[in-house]
Write a protein that holds these residues in place. Structure first.
Motif, PDB file in Angstrom:
ATOM      1  N   THR A 373     -45.355  58.620  18.079  1.00 25.84           N
ATOM      2  CA  THR A 373     -44.881  59.977  17.785  1.00 25.84           C
ATOM      3  C   THR A 373     -43.473  60.195  18.336  1.00 25.84           C
ATOM      4  N   PHE A 374     -43.222  59.710  19.546  1.00 27.81           N
ATOM      5  CA  PHE A 374     -41.898  59.857  20.153  1.00 27.81           C
ATOM      6  C   PHE A 374     -40.832  59.199  19.288  1.00 27.81           C
ATOM      7  N   PHE A 375     -41.117  58.008  18.773  1.00 23.70           N
ATOM      8  CA  PHE A 375     -40.135  57.277  17.985  1.00 23.70           C
ATOM      9  C   PHE A 375     -39.980  57.800  16.559  1.00 23.70           C
ATOM     10  N   GLU A 376     -40.746  58.804  16.196  1.00 21.46           N
ATOM     11  CA  GLU A 376     -40.512  59.442  14.896  1.00 21.46           C
ATOM     12  C   GLU A 376     -39.211  60.235  14.893  1.00 21.46           C
ATOM     13  N   THR A 377     -38.756  60.634  16.084  1.00 20.82           N
ATOM     14  CA  THR A 377     -37.503  61.400  16.195  1.00 20.82           C
ATOM     15  C   THR A 377     -36.485  60.714  17.099  1.00 20.82           C
ATOM     16  N   THR A 378     -36.766  59.493  17.503  1.00 20.33           N
ATOM     17  CA  THR A 378     -35.873  58.727  18.371  1.00 20.33           C
ATOM     18  C   THR A 378     -35.759  57.308  17.827  1.00 20.33           C
ATOM     19  N   ASP A 379     -34.549  56.754  17.864  1.00 26.65           N
ATOM     20  CA  ASP A 379     -34.354  55.396  17.363  1.00 26.65           C
ATOM     21  C   ASP A 379     -34.438  54.347  18.466  1.00 26.65           C
ATOM     22  N   PHE A 380     -33.861  54.665  19.648  1.00 22.73           N
ATOM     23  CA  PHE A 380     -33.848  53.701  20.739  1.00 22.73           C
ATOM     24  C   PHE A 380     -33.967  54.426  22.076  1.00 22.73           C
ATOM     25  N   ILE A 381     -34.500  53.715  23.061  1.00 21.49           N
ATOM     26  CA  ILE A 381     -34.545  54.198  24.437  1.00 21.49           C
ATOM     27  C   ILE A 381     -33.685  53.274  25.295  1.00 21.49           C
ATOM     28  N   LEU A 382     -32.835  53.865  26.134  1.00 21.01           N
ATOM     29  CA  LEU A 382     -32.066  53.112  27.119  1.00 21.01           C
ATOM     30  C   LEU A 382     -32.644  53.386  28.508  1.00 21.01           C
ATOM     31  N   SER A 383     -32.829  52.331  29.281  1.00 23.07           N
ATOM     32  CA  SER A 383     -33.305  52.470  30.655  1.00 23.07           C
ATOM     33  C   SER A 383     -32.798  51.283  31.461  1.00 23.07           C
ATOM     34  N   PRO A 384     -32.913  51.334  32.786  1.00 24.54           N
ATOM     35  CA  PRO A 384     -32.685  50.099  33.542  1.00 24.54           C
ATOM     36  C   PRO A 384     -33.754  49.080  33.143  1.00 24.54           C
ATOM     37  N   ALA A 385     -33.443  47.800  33.287  1.00 19.55           N
ATOM     38  CA  ALA A 385     -34.421  46.764  32.966  1.00 19.55           C
ATOM     39  C   ALA A 385     -35.377  46.513  34.124  1.00 19.55           C
ATOM     40  N   VAL A 386     -34.879  46.637  35.365  1.00 23.13           N
ATOM     41  CA  VAL A 386     -35.667  46.319  36.557  1.00 23.13           C
ATOM     42  C   VAL A 386     -35.509  47.434  37.574  1.00 23.13           C
ATOM     43  N   THR A 387     -36.537  47.648  38.380  1.00 23.78           N
ATOM     44  CA  THR A 387     -36.529  48.762  39.331  1.00 23.78           C
ATOM     45  C   THR A 387     -35.669  48.515  40.561  1.00 23.78           C
ATOM     46  N   ILE A 388     -35.315  47.250  40.836  1.00 23.92           N
ATOM     47  CA  ILE A 388     -34.577  46.940  42.062  1.00 23.92           C
ATOM     48  C   ILE A 388     -33.427  45.979  41.770  1.00 23.92           C
ATOM     49  N   SER A 389     -32.493  45.891  42.721  1.00 23.78           N
ATOM     50  CA  SER A 389     -31.459  44.867  42.711  1.00 23.78           C
ATOM     51  C   SER A 389     -32.053  43.591  43.308  1.00 23.78           C
ATOM     52  N   MET A 438     -24.430  42.392  42.326  1.00 24.21           N
ATOM     53  CA  MET A 438     -25.342  41.605  41.511  1.00 24.21           C
ATOM     54  C   MET A 438     -25.387  42.160  40.083  1.00 24.21           C
ATOM     55  N   PRO A 439     -25.744  41.314  39.095  1.00 20.02           N
ATOM     56  CA  PRO A 439     -25.792  41.780  37.711  1.00 20.02           C
ATOM     57  C   PRO A 439     -26.731  42.964  37.533  1.00 20.02           C
ATOM     58  N   PHE A 440     -26.326  43.882  36.644  1.00 20.12           N
ATOM     59  CA  PHE A 440     -27.185  45.009  36.289  1.00 20.12           C
ATOM     60  C   PHE A 440     -27.681  44.805  34.863  1.00 20.12           C
ATOM     61  N   GLY A 441     -28.978  44.980  34.670  1.00 21.64           N
ATOM     62  CA  GLY A 441     -29.562  44.802  33.345  1.00 21.64           C
ATOM     63  C   GLY A 441     -29.909  46.132  32.695  1.00 21.64           C
ATOM     64  N   LEU A 442     -29.414  46.338  31.485  1.00 22.74           N
ATOM     65  CA  LEU A 442     -29.747  47.511  30.682  1.00 22.74           C
ATOM     66  C   LEU A 442     -30.859  47.130  29.712  1.00 22.74           C
ATOM     67  N   GLN A 443     -31.914  47.912  29.683  1.00 24.70           N
ATOM     68  CA  GLN A 443     -33.002  47.689  28.739  1.00 24.70           C
ATOM     69  C   GLN A 443     -32.849  48.618  27.535  1.00 24.70           C
ATOM     70  N   ILE A 444     -32.990  48.058  26.342  1.00 23.66           N
ATOM     71  CA  ILE A 444     -33.004  48.855  25.113  1.00 23.66           C
ATOM     72  C   ILE A 444     -34.334  48.605  24.424  1.00 23.66           C
ATOM     73  N   VAL A 445     -35.068  49.670  24.164  1.00 22.45           N
ATOM     74  CA  VAL A 445     -36.364  49.588  23.493  1.00 22.45           C
ATOM     75  C   VAL A 445     -36.223  50.152  22.090  1.00 22.45           C
ATOM     76  N   GLY A 446     -36.756  49.440  21.118  1.00 23.72           N
ATOM     77  CA  GLY A 446     -36.692  49.890  19.733  1.00 23.72           C
ATOM     78  C   GLY A 446     -38.067  50.184  19.163  1.00 23.72           C
ATOM     79  N   ARG A 447     -38.094  50.584  17.897  1.00 21.18           N
ATOM     80  CA  ARG A 447     -39.367  50.840  17.233  1.00 21.18           C
ATOM     81  C   ARG A 447     -40.142  49.542  17.030  1.00 21.18           C
ATOM     82  N   ARG A 448     -41.430  49.646  17.136  1.00 22.04           N
ATOM     83  CA  ARG A 448     -42.294  48.495  16.902  1.00 22.04           C
ATOM     84  C   ARG A 448     -42.074  47.957  15.492  1.00 22.04           C
ATOM     85  N   ASN A 449     -41.914  46.641  15.399  1.00 21.91           N
ATOM     86  CA  ASN A 449     -41.719  45.901  14.144  1.00 21.91           C
ATOM     87  C   ASN A 449     -40.338  46.084  13.525  1.00 21.91           C
ATOM     88  N   GLU A 450     -39.429  46.796  14.203  1.00 23.62           N
ATOM     89  CA  GLU A 450     -38.058  46.928  13.701  1.00 23.62           C
ATOM     90  C   GLU A 450     -37.111  46.103  14.573  1.00 23.62           C
TER      91      GLU A 450
END
Length: 497
Positions: A373-389, A438-450
Motif C-alpha cells: 500500500t505504501f508503494f502505491e504512492t511512493t517509488d523509492f525509499i532512501l535510508s542508511p544501509a547499516v545502523t552503525i559505522s 569510513m564509507p557510508f552506505g545509502l540504501q535504496i528500496v524499490g517496488r517488489r519485482n521492479e
C-alpha cells in the motif's frame, strides 16, 4: 591505461570486446592485486591460479578468433565460500567442512562461467554466514580495506573487501538480513539484493521462504546490473522463480541496460530508522547530510516510511524457523563443533512455539500488504544501509548502539531486514565517508519485482553523488594498505568466543 585491476566490470568488458584489453592481462592484474593486498585483509581464502589462467586464455582465444562473447567474457569473479566451485573447498566457514572439496559448480557459478566469467577463487564469510562480522575458525577474520582493524561486516565480507581492493571486478554475495548490503556499505562498494525469485537458489532449506537470496556485488551500479543479468535465469527448481513456457517473467537484459531516467520525476520517501531501528548518531548525521545534498535533485522527497509494526519479532521468529531447518540436527549431535552464533540461533528457534510461528507468518503477510500500500504512492525509499559505522573486528557483534542494548547478534542489521521482510529489492550505494572516515552506505528500496527500475534510479543517484568529491564513492589507499602487516599477525585473528 591505468592498472586493469582498478577498472569496473563494464569498463573492462568493453575494452575486452574492442580487443583493447586481454582477459589474460586482466586476470594477471587481479592476481597481482590479491598477492599484494590480501595479506592485509584476508578477503580471498582459496584459489586455483593455474585453472584461472586457463580460463582467461580460453576467453582470449574467443576474442581473437572473433567468436561471440559472453556477457562477462574474461572478467574474474570472486565466489562467496557458501557455494560450490569445482575443485575448490566449500567450507561454509565451518570446521566441520574444512576439508570439503566441491565436485561440481553451483548453478550461479555455472551460469557465470557459461557467460565467459573467470573464477578468481573463494571469498571469506562467517560460519554458515551467520552474522554481520566476517570471522570464522577455518580462515580467520576479514578486515575492512579502509582500516583493517575494523570489520568488513558480513556475511559477504570477503567479497566486499576483495572488490574494494580491486582483486576482482565482480563477486557473488548472499543476503538474508543484509548479508551483501551491509558489507557493501562498510567497504565502499555496491551490493544488490533482488526481488524474490529473480536469482534462483538451491540453497534455501525452506524453498517457499523468501528471506535468503543470492545477489551481485560490484563497484558500480552498472556492474551489478551486468552480473544480475547473468545470475537471473529461468529455473523451476526454485518455487519463487516464475517460469512460463521455459522463460523467466523477467527479461535479464533489462538488468544489464536499464533505461535512463530523470531522478526528479520519482516520489521519494526518506527515513533514518523506519520507525524502529537503533540507528547510531554517526549514521543519522551522515544520512541527513546526504539527504540535504540530494534534495535539489529529488524534488518529490518527503520524510515517510511504511508501517513496520512487529518487524523485529517477525524477523526473529521466521529466521529462527529457517535456522532450525538447517542447524538443529547438527547442533544437537555435536554442539562442540559449532560457533556461538549457530548455538544461539538454535536456542532461540527452539524457544518459539507453534503459536509464535503462526502469528509471525500471519503478521509478515500483513507487513507485506502495508508495504504494498505504501508503494502505491511512493517509488523509492532512501535510508542508511547499516545502523552503525564499522567497528573493531574483535567485537563479534555490537552489544549496544548508542547506549541501547541489542537483543541478539543480528538485531543491529534491522535497517536491512526491514525490506527483507516485505520482499522488496534493495541496493546499497557507497556515498562518501562518515565522520569516522569510513564509507557510508545509502540504501535504496524499490517496488517488489521492479528491479530494472530500481537499478535505473540508483544509477542516477550514483552519477549525482560522484559529481561531488565529498559524496563520491570512497577509494581504498592501495599503497597504504599494502604497507600494513598481515591481518593474520594481529592478536585474536583466529579467536571467536
Amino acid at each position: 591505461m591505468s592498472d586493469p585491476a582498478d577498472l569496473s566490470a563494464c569498463e573492462a568488458r568493453a575494452l575486452i570486446g574492442r580487443r583493447a584489453l586481454s582477459p589474460v592481462e586482466l586476470t594477471n592484474a587481479c592476481l597481482a592485486r590479491v598477492k599484494r593486498l590480501n595479506p592485509a585483509v584476508n578477503a580471498v581464502v582459496s584459489m586455483n591460479e593455474d585453472e584461472m589462467l586457463v580460463a582467461a586464455r580460453a576467453s582470449e582465444d574467443k576474442v581473437m578468433s572473433g567468436m561471440p562473447l559472453g556477457a562477462v567474457e574474461g572478467l574474474p569473479f570472486g565466489v562467496k565460500d557458501m557455494i560450490n566451485v569445482t575443485g575448490l573447498p566449500t567450507t561454509f566457514g565451518s570446521l566441520i567442512y574444512k576439508d570439503n572439496i566441491a565436485a561440481s559448480d553451483d548453478p550461479i557459478v555455472a551460469a557465470m562461467r557459461a557467460a565467459g566469467g573467470v573464477v578468481l577463487g573463494k571469498t571469506n564469510n562467517p560460519e554458515f554466514s551467520l552474522g554481520g562480522n566476517t570471522r570464522n575458525a577455518v580462515y580467520g577474520a576479514t578486515g575492512n580495506p579502509h582500516d583493517p582493524t575494523r570489520n568488513a561486516a558480513g556475511s559477504s565480507g570477503g567479497s566486499a573487501a576483495a572488490l574494494a581492493c580491486g582483486m576482482a571486478p565482480l563477486c557473488t554475495g548472499s543476503d538474508t538480513g543484509g548479508s551483501l548490503r551491509n558489507p557493501a556499505a562498510f567497504c565502499g562498494i555496491v551490493g544488490y539484493r533482488p526481488s524474490p525469485g529473480v536469482v534462483p537458489g538451491n540453497g534455501r532449506s525452506i524453498g517457499l521462504f523468501h528471506f535468503s537470496t543470492s545477489g551481485p556485488m560490484g563497484r558500480t551500479v552498472d556492474d551489478v546490473g551486468l552480473m544480475l543479468s547473468v545470475m537471473a535465469r529461468a529455473d523451476r527448481a526454485d518455487p519463487l522463480t516464475p517460469v512460463v513456457d521455459g522463460r523467466s517473467v523477467w527479461n535479464p537484459a533489462d538488468f544489464a541496460d536499464p533505461p535512463r531516467t530523470d531522478a526528479a520525476r520519482w516520489k521519494i520517501a526518506v527515513t533514518e530508522d523506519f520507525g524502529f531501528t537503533m540507528t547510531e548518531g554517526i549514521i543519522r548525521r551522515a544520512f541527513a547530510k546526504r539527504v540535504d545534498y540530494l534534495r535539489p535533485f529529488l524534488s518529490q522527497m518527503v520524510e515517510a516510511f511504511p508501517d513496520c509494526t512487529g518487524a523485529d519479532r517477525i524477523f526473529a521468529v521466521v529466521r529462527g524457523v529457517q535456522m532450525l531447518s538447517t542447524h538443529l540436527a547438527g547442533v544437537r549431535k555435536t554442539p562442540e563443533r559449532y560457533g556461538p552464533n549457530a548455538i544461539a540461533n538454535v536456542a532461540e528457534g527452539l524457544a518459539f512455539t507453534v503459536e509464535d510461528v503462526s502469528a509471525a507468518l500471519t503478521d509478515q503477510t500483513a507487513y507485506y500488504r502495508r508495504w504494498k500500500t505504501f508503494f502505491e504512492t511512493t517509488d523509492f525509499i532512501l535510508s542508511p544501509a547499516v545502523t552503525i559505522s564499522p567497528r573493531d573486528w574483535h567485537e563479534l557483534y555490537p552489544k549496544e548502539v548508542d547506549g541501547q542494548k541489542t537483543a541478539s547478534y543480528y538485531h543491529w542489521l534491522s535497517l536491512a531486514y526491514a525490506s527483507t521482510l516485505s520482499g522488496h529489492p534493495s541496493i546499497t550505494l557507497p556515498i562518501g565517508r562518515d565522520e569516522m572516515g569510513m564509507p557510508f552506505g545509502l540504501q535504496i528500496v524499490g517496488r517488489r519485482n521492479e528491479d530494472a527500475k530500481l537499478l535505473s534510479f540508483a544509477r542516477e543517484i550514483e552519477a549525482i553523488c560522484n559529481a561531488n568529491p565529498e559524496m563520491a564513492f570512497p577509494k581504498v589507499d592501495i599503497n597504504a594498505l599494502a604497507a600494513l602487516p598481515p591481518i593474520a599477525s594481529r592478536p585474536g585473528f583466529m579467536e571467536f568466543e
